[in-house]
Design a protein around this motif. Sequence first.
Motif, short mmCIF file in Angstrom:
data_model
loop_
_atom_site.label_atom_id
_atom_site.label_comp_id
_atom_site.label_asym_id
_atom_site.label_seq_id
_atom_site.Cartn_x
_atom_site.Cartn_y
_atom_site.Cartn_z
N CYS A 397 -9.55 33.09 44.65
CA CYS A 397 -10.40 32.93 43.39
C CYS A 397 -11.07 31.65 42.87
CB CYS A 397 -8.75 32.91 43.34
SG CYS A 397 -8.19 31.30 42.58
N SER A 398 -11.94 31.84 41.72
CA SER A 398 -12.69 30.72 41.71
C SER A 398 -12.67 30.36 40.05
CB SER A 398 -14.58 31.56 41.40
OG SER A 398 -14.53 32.08 42.70
N PHE A 399 -12.22 29.38 39.93
CA PHE A 399 -12.35 28.37 38.61
C PHE A 399 -13.07 27.31 38.59
CE2 PHE A 399 -9.26 27.26 42.11
CZ PHE A 399 -9.39 26.05 41.56
N HIS A 400 -13.11 26.90 37.10
CA HIS A 400 -13.38 25.78 36.20
C HIS A 400 -12.80 24.76 36.81
CE1 HIS A 400 -17.34 28.52 36.18
NE2 HIS A 400 -16.79 28.86 35.59
N LEU A 401 -13.66 23.25 36.97
CA LEU A 401 -12.59 22.06 36.77
C LEU A 401 -13.14 20.90 35.95
CD1 LEU A 401 -10.26 22.13 40.39
CD2 LEU A 401 -9.45 22.35 37.83
N PRO A 402 -12.95 20.69 35.19
CA PRO A 402 -13.45 18.97 34.38
C PRO A 402 -13.64 18.38 35.86
CG PRO A 402 -11.48 19.99 33.47
CD PRO A 402 -11.64 20.77 34.73
N ARG A 403 -15.07 17.44 35.09
CA ARG A 403 -15.65 16.41 36.64
C ARG A 403 -14.43 15.67 36.99
NH1 ARG A 403 -20.16 15.42 39.67
NH2 ARG A 403 -20.73 13.22 40.62
N GLY A 404 -14.42 15.24 37.64
CA GLY A 404 -13.05 13.88 38.68
C GLY A 404 -11.51 14.29 39.10
N VAL A 405 -11.41 16.09 38.44
CA VAL A 405 -10.51 16.36 38.43
C VAL A 405 -10.36 16.13 40.53
CG1 VAL A 405 -8.29 18.34 38.71
CG2 VAL A 405 -9.77 17.83 36.89
N ARG A 406 -9.34 15.45 41.21
CA ARG A 406 -9.32 16.08 42.62
C ARG A 406 -8.47 17.09 43.43
NH1 ARG A 406 -14.13 15.37 43.69
NH2 ARG A 406 -14.96 13.36 42.89
N GLU A 407 -7.22 17.51 42.58
CA GLU A 407 -5.75 18.06 42.87
C GLU A 407 -5.71 19.38 42.48
OE1 GLU A 407 -1.51 16.90 44.65
OE2 GLU A 407 -3.39 15.35 44.23
N VAL A 408 -4.99 20.03 42.78
CA VAL A 408 -4.37 21.64 42.11
C VAL A 408 -3.75 22.62 43.00
CG1 VAL A 408 -6.45 22.97 41.09
CG2 VAL A 408 -6.42 23.69 43.87
N ALA A 409 -2.72 22.73 42.74
CA ALA A 409 -1.64 23.52 43.29
C ALA A 409 -1.64 24.79 43.51
CB ALA A 409 -0.42 23.21 43.01
N LEU A 410 -1.41 25.17 45.03
CA LEU A 410 -1.19 27.00 45.47
C LEU A 410 0.19 26.87 45.69
CD1 LEU A 410 -2.74 29.03 45.66
CD2 LEU A 410 -3.43 28.44 47.76
N VAL A 411 0.58 28.26 44.74
CA VAL A 411 2.19 28.64 45.80
C VAL A 411 2.01 30.54 45.76
CG1 VAL A 411 3.57 27.32 44.44
CG2 VAL A 411 3.14 28.57 43.42
N ALA A 412 3.02 31.23 46.22
CA ALA A 412 3.62 32.12 46.72
C ALA A 412 5.06 32.94 46.11
CB ALA A 412 3.09 32.77 48.33
N TYR A 413 4.77 33.64 45.47
CA TYR A 413 6.15 34.53 44.45
C TYR A 413 6.01 35.90 45.39
CZ TYR A 413 2.86 36.24 40.71
OH TYR A 413 2.16 36.86 40.71
N ASN A 414 7.32 36.16 44.65
CA ASN A 414 7.96 37.86 45.08
C ASN A 414 9.05 37.46 44.22
OD1 ASN A 414 9.97 36.69 46.33
ND2 ASN A 414 9.31 36.97 48.35
N THR A 415 9.61 38.38 43.76
CA THR A 415 10.71 38.79 43.36
C THR A 415 11.50 37.61 43.73
OG1 THR A 415 11.98 40.64 44.37
CG2 THR A 415 10.25 41.42 42.59
N ALA A 416 11.85 37.07 44.32
CA ALA A 416 13.32 36.35 45.31
C ALA A 416 12.76 34.90 44.27
CB ALA A 416 13.19 36.40 46.65
N GLY A 417 11.59 34.44 43.87
CA GLY A 417 11.52 33.24 44.25
C GLY A 417 9.92 32.67 44.43
N THR A 418 9.74 31.59 44.52
CA THR A 418 8.37 31.47 44.57
C THR A 418 8.38 29.85 46.39
OG1 THR A 418 8.81 29.04 43.13
CG2 THR A 418 7.30 31.23 42.08
N SER A 419 7.38 29.40 46.34
CA SER A 419 6.87 29.34 47.83
C SER A 419 7.29 27.82 47.40
CB SER A 419 6.08 29.48 49.11
OG SER A 419 4.59 29.05 47.74
N SER A 420 7.15 26.53 48.40
CA SER A 420 6.84 25.19 47.94
C SER A 420 5.54 25.25 47.66
CB SER A 420 7.43 24.36 48.81
OG SER A 420 8.31 24.85 49.93
#
Length: 840
Positions: A397-420
Amino acid sequence: MAGRGTRGLTRAVLIILLLPGSLEECGHISLPIPIVRLGDPITASCTVSRNCNHQGLKPQIQWKLGAELQPGGKQQGLPDGTQTSTITLPHLNHTQAFLSCCLYWGDSLQILDQAELRAGYPPAIPDNLTCLMNLTTNSLTCQWEPGPETHLPTNFTLKSFRSRDNCQTQEDAIPDCVPEGGQSRCSIPRKHLLLYQNMGVWVQAENALGTSVSAQLCLEPMDVVKLEPPRLWALDPRQEPSPPQPGCLWLGWEPWKQSLYVEQKCELRHQPRLGEASWVLVEPLPSKTLEYELCGLLPATVYTLQMRCTRWPLPGYWSNWSPSLELRTTEQAPNVRLDVWWQQRQLDPRIVDVQLFWKPVPLKEAGGQSQGYLVSRSPSGQPGPDPPLCNTTELSCSFHLPRGVREVALVAYNTAGTSSPTPVVFWESTGPAVVGLHATAPDAHSLWVGWEPPSPLPQAYVIEWGLGPPRPSSTNRTWRMERNGSITGVLLRENIRPFQLYEITVTPLYQAAVGPSQHVYTYSQETAPLRAPELHLRHIGKTWAQLEWVPKPPELGRSPFTHYTIFWTNAQNQAFSTLLNASSSGFVLHGLEPASLYHVHLMAVSRAGTTNSTGLTLMTLALEQSELHTLLGLSGFLLLLIGLCGTAWVCCSPSRKNPLWPSVPDPAHSSLGSWVPTIMAEETFQLPSLRDPGMPPITKVMVLEEEEKKPGPWDSSDSSEFCGLPTLVQAYVLQGDPRAALPLQPQPHTSDQVLYGQVLGSPTCPGPGSYLRCDSTQPLLEGLTPSPKSYENLWFHASPLGSPVPSAPSQGEDCVFGPLLDFPLLQGLRVHGVEGAGGF
């Protein structure tokens, strides 16, 4: 042919009808044994009654095996007039055949009697006898292996008896069981059985050559019972005290009704429906609960389950596997860490465009199929005050971030919940880059990428590859992460197509840093060049032509040329070729014909194939007028020289017997001996005498042709009464060897006769001359010759004094000779052919 066969058949039918009895009453075949072992001998006899002797002759008995006559029959007559023939076949190699006893009736061979012969093997001992007690059919079924083919009708019988001990004694016999339709199995009904009493069972095989019996089997019918499989079903988890855990299944089963009171144990096996996993066997299940929870399975996976049971703890056979049951395990939240990579692009001083990539979660670690992926700025991955940056089911996926933001979080999910959450940190490129990046194509569907590891060693590498320019490098790219920082190369097999240009990027990953990316271009597989160099004509002559071409520069993805081949063909379709190395840029064709048309083309060869250039047609120059005249003059001079040499050889060759003209020496400067040419051995022949039968052999006949001359005083009108030879051709006969030298001292007193001839006539007289042979012994010369005249031969000069002088011819001598030629003495002169006399 057809008429004769019809007449013979009609005659045979009439003979049969006129006989007092039928043909069956004439003969009879006797066989001691009609069936023998295959390959053994067999003997047969045939007896023919005297009623079959319709012609009053002794009948000749013939034997036929099938359609072939068999020799070796021994026939003898009995006192009552019957005839008996006995035959022994040493080897009967047919499993079935007909032996016939025959007699000749008319022109055909009639069969009096036939006997069928069979050959085979005795039955083998039946093997592998097993029995099962089937409670459904309520019968004991036994089966066996009959052994090899015997080629004879063989009967199998299942025999049995009841016994109270270990089948050592027989109490009650059980009726035999005969299988149907040649089967090797048979069932004993329940009414003949005692389920808990021993019984002995065996199989007997029998045919015309013998009997064989299998080993005896001692068993109790209930010890060999085979149960029917149970029936499986899934239990409703909502009715259970606690819901099933992820990766577990609840199932129940129902035993076969006939075995409800039989103690038994069961086995369960399972395998995933998808994939190539093998069956997994579960330990024997308790038979009283009829329920079981199966755990340790993959979540959100469909499994196939089967069950079978057997009598336990008493002996018995396992039932067949039950029909399959398919159940799906429950899902669980994904519990893996995703492999993530990114690319950044500065849009303006305050906004950065980020493209994020991640690898799909493996099925065995996912806990179920992921329904989507979520990217957020919250470190926990949970939706916070800000909306998520990306929520997609894709792998990027593609997205825009303000300059200076250095970190994001990625998770996978299903009907039982989300991953770490997987933290993604956008590090600056501060580490060293890889050195010596290179790539090759081992085959059409793989690429090898190698490099030299930088110092210090990175923690991992990110390798990206995709189609190179002119296509955009940001689309349809594939990537992978190698977490071993000490490797120096990797083989890429994913999304590689042949004959394509690929751009490969390698980026080292360090602790809290990223190294600069390095790029390399390579083709997945090289192809042959599109076209060969164009062929040009630089110069041309009468017998040569100079060609040239411009070699093609190397192309990416194109295999370089290894050599060239030039082909040229003339107007008569004669082809020529030559091989040149790849560094050549020209070639001269030699040995061409003047004013001729040639077709030339160039073929370039590379490791990937061959490529042909466009064809070139050329015409050589014609010869000039002066050159043509020179060539014609040389040819004429050569022909003239050959003609002169041939003429000289014809005229001067000593081996020729008949020259074009005779060689006549000058009579004024030669002797008669020198006039005589050399006589070849094959020229000697004999001429019979005209008058005297005692005349010595004649070795040569010389033919002289006299020119027409006027009649003179020497002509004789009555010469024809002495000689009747032709007038145009006269023969001069020389006795003995004409090559012998004339003696210088003649012997006038010798007793040997000297035969000679005299020529009468005048050289100036035209009348026809005559030639006569004379028997006179008078010497040719009677006196000395004072000096030779100009027309006399030189050998007179050597005559000694006192030699006889020739006397003048007169009409009163012994013979009258023919007309004179130009010279008086022509003894020994030989001229070949009539035409040779024309020169005198």
